[in-house]
Design a protein around this motif. Structure first.
Motif: not given
Ligand SMILES: *[C@@H]1O[C@H](CO)[C@@H](O)[C@H](O)[C@H]1NC(C)=O
Ligand SMILES: *[C@@H]1O[C@H](CO)[C@@H](O)[C@H](O)[C@H]1NC(C)=O
Ligand SMILES: *[C@@H]1O[C@H](CO)[C@@H](O)[C@H](O)[C@H]1NC(C)=O
Ligand SMILES: *[C@@H]1O[C@H](CO)[C@@H](O)[C@H](O)[C@H]1NC(C)=O
Length: 437
Positions: A65-83, A87-96
């Motif tokens: 299930k890590d790939p979903a988690r990585l995708k979540y973490l990665s999409t978050l860090v690349g959002q340059k326009t978001v200051t 909240i992980a709004s609209g992003q998929a992430f894996n259960i802890g």
């Protein structure tokens, strides 16, 4: 019956009570601000599955299930326009992978919440929730419950619906979650952790979920952003917490989560905690190199460098199972490891460097060099064994193919039996060996 007989009976009953509590490894053993952290599929978890899968298989399934988690973490860090994106709004992430017992409301209602160091907010399934499991929080029986409306600043932080011109309404918001989603209203109530009470804690009261991957009894965010436990508890914990994760093998036992500066290790080696204003929740550290055995593997600095604009760098995360490096880093680490072990290698799940267990004595330790702190991983933190026990695998991997990741993630298998201390006020992460099985 005479008094003596009744006294004896009472005494026997008391002895019975104390011994059964002492013998029950799942009994809550909370002390001050020190909580048990239970592996989500462990024996003491209400979510442990009745089938007797070996821990190795459980781990391989969890790592899948890590790939979903990585995708979540990665999409978050690349959002340059978001200051500001607490909240992980609209992003998929894996259960802890770890849960804690918390109580919400007055009197306190018990929930087993997933802990997540890379998320800020908390949410819980509420009475009447559509699609939730049977255990929900009942606002109607809590005397300290309150709802929050669209005008409060926290509503903006969860990307809730803005107020209409006609006046205020409850703060409602939607959130995606690993292919699932939920809708919630922002509310507040007392949050009880061990013997601590945090009044007026803002969290999402989940009204409906669709999909199966929303944590059944809610989630508690331990990130650094404005809605996280550290922010909402203010002076109580002084921005400090630490945890020690038990070995995955010791299924019965829980780790510990210590909140606040009291009882933390004094002489602990530390490395700076870096802040990424685009992603305030994440715990970035400065990984400067990696050694396999005595060999410092050659890594071009751009793959290790922290860059708040692209989000590249290294984070410590509690929700990813095995450490993931960007591909060029993983490849040189793996190649050096294979060179030193020799023999032939096969794949198992996410692991591409598995070898016959009898070669294990040749396996070199992996050392992570952080700024000011070298962490040589004990072998149990760098190898896992197949369920049959015949294979050992290097328990790390490259970021999954479908994730264009710039992020290296130090995951929980690599953190076993270490005390990891987060000091968000002095911007330090401390790491010390501690057996917490
Ligand atoms: C709270 O709601 C539950 C579920 O609808 C109900 O069974 C219970 O009686 C309510 N309690 C109070 C005090 O209203
Ligand atoms: C949440 O999603 C539902 C269904 O798509 C929609 O009707 C509702 O307006 C959304 N609410 C918010 C707060 O965005
Ligand atoms: C909690 O919120 C309620 C209602 O908004 C308020 O009356 C109370 O003073 C608050 N308590 C604390 C400890 O902040
Ligand atoms: C990381 O550590 C290296 C070596 O000490 C240092 O040169 C570099 O500036 C550090 N990076 C950050 C972002 O602090």
């Amino acid at each position: 019956m005479d008094v003596k007989f009744i006294t004896t009976l009472i005494l026997l009953y008391l002895i019975y009570l104390t011994t059964t509590t002492a013998l029950d490894p799942c009994a809550s053993q909370t002390d001050g601000s020190d909580l048990n952290m239970i592996p989500i599929y462990g024996k003491c978890s209400p979510f442990s599955s009745p089938n007797t899968d070996s821990w190795a298989n459980t781990l391989i399934n969890m790592a899948s299930k890590d790939p979903a988690r990585l995708k979540y973490l990665s999409t978050l860090v690349g959002q340059k326009t978001v200051t500001s994106a607490p909240i992980a709004s609209g992003q998929a992430f894996n259960i802890g992978n770890y849960i804690v017992r918390v109580k919400i409301g007055t009197p306190g209602q018990l929930l087993f919440m997933v802990l997540d160091t890379s998320t800020d907010e908390a949410f819980a399934p509420c009475l009447g929730c559509q699609g939730c499991a049977a255990t929900t929080f009942l606002p109607n029986v809590s005397s300290s419950y309150g709802s929050l409306d669209c005008s409060v600043p926290q509503c903006g932080q969860v990307h809730g619906l803005p107020c209409l011109a006609e006046g205020t309404s409850p703060c409602s918001f939607n959130q995606s979650y690993a292919g699932s989603s939920f809708s919630a209203t922002l509310v507040q109530d007392s949050l009880r952790l061990a013997t601590d009470v945090i009044p007026n804690y803002s969290f999402g009261c989940v009204n409906a979920i669709s999909g199966g991957s929303v944590p059944a009894q809610g989630l508690l965010g331990l990130g650094r952003g404005p809605l996280s436990l550290l922010s909402q508890s203010g002076a109580l914990y002084s921005g400090v917490f630490s945890y020690c994760l038990p070995s995955f093998k010791s299924y019965y036992f829980s780790g510990s989560l210590k909140l606040g500066p009291v009882g933390q290790p004094k002489n602990i080696r530390t490395t700076p905690l870096l802040r990424n204003p685009h992603r305030p929740s994440l715990y970035y550290v400065n990984l400067t190199g990696i050694s396999v055995g005595h060999v410092l593997v050659p890594i071009p600095t751009e793959y290790l460098a922290f860059d708040s604009t692209t989000g590249s760098g290294t984070v410590i995360d509690s929700g990813t199972v095995i450490t993931r490096f960007v591909e060029p880093i993983y490849n040189v680490v793996r190649d050096e490891f294979r060179k030193q072990v020799s023999g032939s290698f096969s794949s198992l799940g996410a692991f591409d460097t598995c070898f016959v267990k009898s070669y294990e004595t040749l396996a070199p330790p992996v050392t992570l060099h952080f700024q000011g702190l070298d962490l040589t991983l004990p072998l149990e933190n760098s190898l896992i064994h197949s369920s049959s026990g015949s294979l050992a695998c290097l328990a790390m991997a490259a970021a999954p193919n479908n994730v264009n990741s710039v992020l290296n993630v130090i995951a929980n298998l690599q953190q076993q039996n270490l005390r990891i201390l987060f000091d968000t006020v002095n911007n330090k992460v401390g790491i010390a060996r501690e057996l917490c099985n």
